[in-house]
Design a protein around this motif. Structure first.
Motif, PDB file in Angstrom:
ATOM      1  N   TYR A  21      10.837   3.483   1.348  1.00 49.87           N
ATOM      2  CA  TYR A  21      10.732   2.296   1.925  1.00 49.87           C
ATOM      3  C   TYR A  21      11.897   1.177   1.758  1.00 49.87           C
ATOM      4  N   ARG A  80      -1.331  -2.446   0.550  1.00 42.59           N
ATOM      5  CA  ARG A  80      -2.081  -1.614   1.633  1.00 42.59           C
ATOM      6  C   ARG A  80      -2.770  -0.484   0.605  1.00 42.59           C
ATOM      7  N   SER A  81      -2.530   0.161  -0.337  1.00 46.23           N
ATOM      8  CA  SER A  81      -2.868   0.983  -1.035  1.00 46.23           C
ATOM      9  C   SER A  81      -4.374   0.726  -1.543  1.00 46.23           C
ATOM     10  N   HIS A  93       3.533  -2.357   3.457  1.00 47.43           N
ATOM     11  CA  HIS A  93       2.901  -1.632   2.401  1.00 47.43           C
ATOM     12  C   HIS A  93       2.518  -2.314   1.232  1.00 47.43           C
ATOM     13  N   CYS A 124       8.141  -2.386   3.114  1.00 47.72           N
ATOM     14  CA  CYS A 124       7.763  -1.810   4.173  1.00 47.72           C
ATOM     15  C   CYS A 124       8.700  -0.612   4.785  1.00 47.72           C
TER      16      CYS A 124
END
Length: 459
Positions: A273, A305-306, A318, A339
């Motif tokens: 990333y 996001r996780s 992310h 990201c």
């Protein structure tokens, strides 16, 4: 006073009900501390002793010191970090095994850290054991062993940390961010220090660092919990009363660290990333702009996001985190983003648009939510003796006092929508930003274009 406390209590209750959060216990614990002020005593050698008492069987007590990488020279950068890791390796009075055994017998847990402007060593124990823990901590900072073997072992550990970019990408991004924001100044130095210094710093270098910075007037003995302030002052006199407060030369002072808008990019296409941070210069601890900008940062928010809590505006990320890092006389207000490589351009545009929107048209609903979230975070942090002790130590060193919790909450509640807009505009509109990027960041727009987007179009 009673009516003021009752009013604050009602405000806290209303906030808790509106948020429907799971921190009701934190609210109640923090609320109970309103009746217990922070007491401050200055000893004969200028050591400051500060505490907040409560009905508790446990207490967190520690030593907070004006020492960190900002006080270091280029030649000894990293000394403070090495010292704080060595403090619990034994003293001239106690071998490491004996020190660990005594701490373990108390059932205590010891914490330590070194940052750019602060070092600390503190622990949580049963209240009855506070005198013993103060004696141990006092011995640790006054009589560190600083053995060559321990230094060499830690030297290797730190070198591995500093070279392991993939395991500490976020730390690398923020180290680079400081390096470009405060070029050529002590605040641009890393806490870990340069690899050259880590390899070469000797026990005499570390002793010189301790003799220079671990002075009574630069230390706060802070405590929170069931401790009696009078007894804490007595412990300070017994164990730290002879702590030196004279300097061979001039006392260490913080020099002005010039902010410079610029960028650094460490392109590494092997990383999965893109990691980057965008920031502008923010205010220092004593600035009236600190809280409004903190509210703005809280309004921008954070997500991962996780954890499934991403927002539509940044659904391509992310990880996204707004930050407002504060130092004595300056700070960094910005966002940290993780990201996909090909999304850097679009996400960076969205980030700058968010700053402009906050400066131009933050809604009352957004403002109320940000205030409530900030107050919740504040109360959660101060719902334990550890959190309160940390706040006492940092506040006394940064501001010379610790504001009552009710005062801090009231100051947050009293900030108007217009003030948040004006302060955000003051620090972001047409300002030179700093950029730090690591990973596959080719698609991140160039600095000239990012800088051009700092102009705010008024509605």
């Amino acid at each position: 006073m009673a009516s003021k406390l009752l009013k604050i209590s009602k405000n806290f209750t209303a906030i808790s009900q509106r948020l429907k959060c799971s921190h009701s216990a934190d609210f109640q614990a923090a609320l109970s501390s309103l009746n217990s002020p922070t007491e401050l005593t200055v000893a004969n050698n200028n050591l400051r002793v500060a505490s907040q008492s409560s009905d508790s069987e446990i207490t967190t007590v520690g030593l907070f010191i004006d020492a960190g990488s900002r006080y270091e020279e280029a030649s000894n950068n990293g000394a403070g970090n090495l010292v704080h890791r060595l403090l619990l390796k034994g003293t001239t009075k106690r071998a490491q095994a004996d020190l660990e055994s005594e701490i373990s017998s108390l059932g205590a847990r010891i914490y330590s850290f070194t940052s750019r402007e602060r070092s600390a060593l503190y622990g949580t124990c049963l209240t009855k054991d506070v005198p013993k823990l103060v004696e141990i901590l006092s011995d640790v900072i006054q009589n560190p062993k600083l053995s060559a073997d321990d230094i060499n072992k830690l030297r290797n550990d730190i070198l591995r940390e500093s070279s392991d970019v993939e395991a500490n990408v976020e730390d690398v991004v923020f180290d680079y961010l400081h390096a470009v924001a405060y070029q050529g100044t002590p605040l641009g130095q890393t806490v870990l220090g340069t690899q050259e210094n880590i390899k070469s710093l000797s026990s005499s270098d570390l002793k010189y660092y301790i003799d220079t910075h671990f002075k009574a007037s630069r230390i706060v003995l802070a405590a929170a919990g069931g401790v009696s302030h009078k007894e804490l002052v007595q412990c300070a006199e017994q164990n730290l009363g002879k702590l030196d407060n004279t300097f061979d030369g001039e006392a260490p002072v913080l020099s002005r660290c010039r902010y410079t808008g610029s960028e650094v990019r460490l392109r590494d296409d092997s990383l999965p990333y893109a990691y980057f941070a965008l920031a502008v210069e923010g205010p220092g601890w004593s600035s009236p702009d600190r809280i409004p900008l903190l509210i703005a940062s809280t309004a921008i928010g954070a997500f991962d996001r996780s954890q499934g809590n991403f927002e539509d505006a940044y659904e391509l990320c992310h990880n996204y985190k707004a930050f407002n890092t504060t130092y004595s006389d300056t700070g960094l207000f910005g966002v940290y983003i993780v990201c996909e490589p090909m999304q850097c351009d679009e996400i960076s545009r969205s980030a700058l648009k968010t700053w402009h929107r906050i400066a131009n048209s933050i809604t009352d609903a957004e403002l109320d939510q940000a205030k409530n979230r900030l107050i919740t975070q504040l109360l959660s942090q101060q719902s334990s003796s550890k959190g309160i002790c940390e706040d006492i130590g940092n506040s006394i060193l940064s501001l010379g006092r610790r504001a009552p919790l009710g005062e801090v909450v009231a100051s947050i509640q009293n900030i108007s929508n217009q003030t948040v807009r004006d302060v955000t505009d003051k620090y972001t509109s047409n300002k030179c930003l700093v950029v730090s990027a690591v990973g596959p960041v080719e698609q991140l727009m160039d600095y000239v274009n990012l800088r051009a987007r700092m102009y705010l179009t008024r509605l």
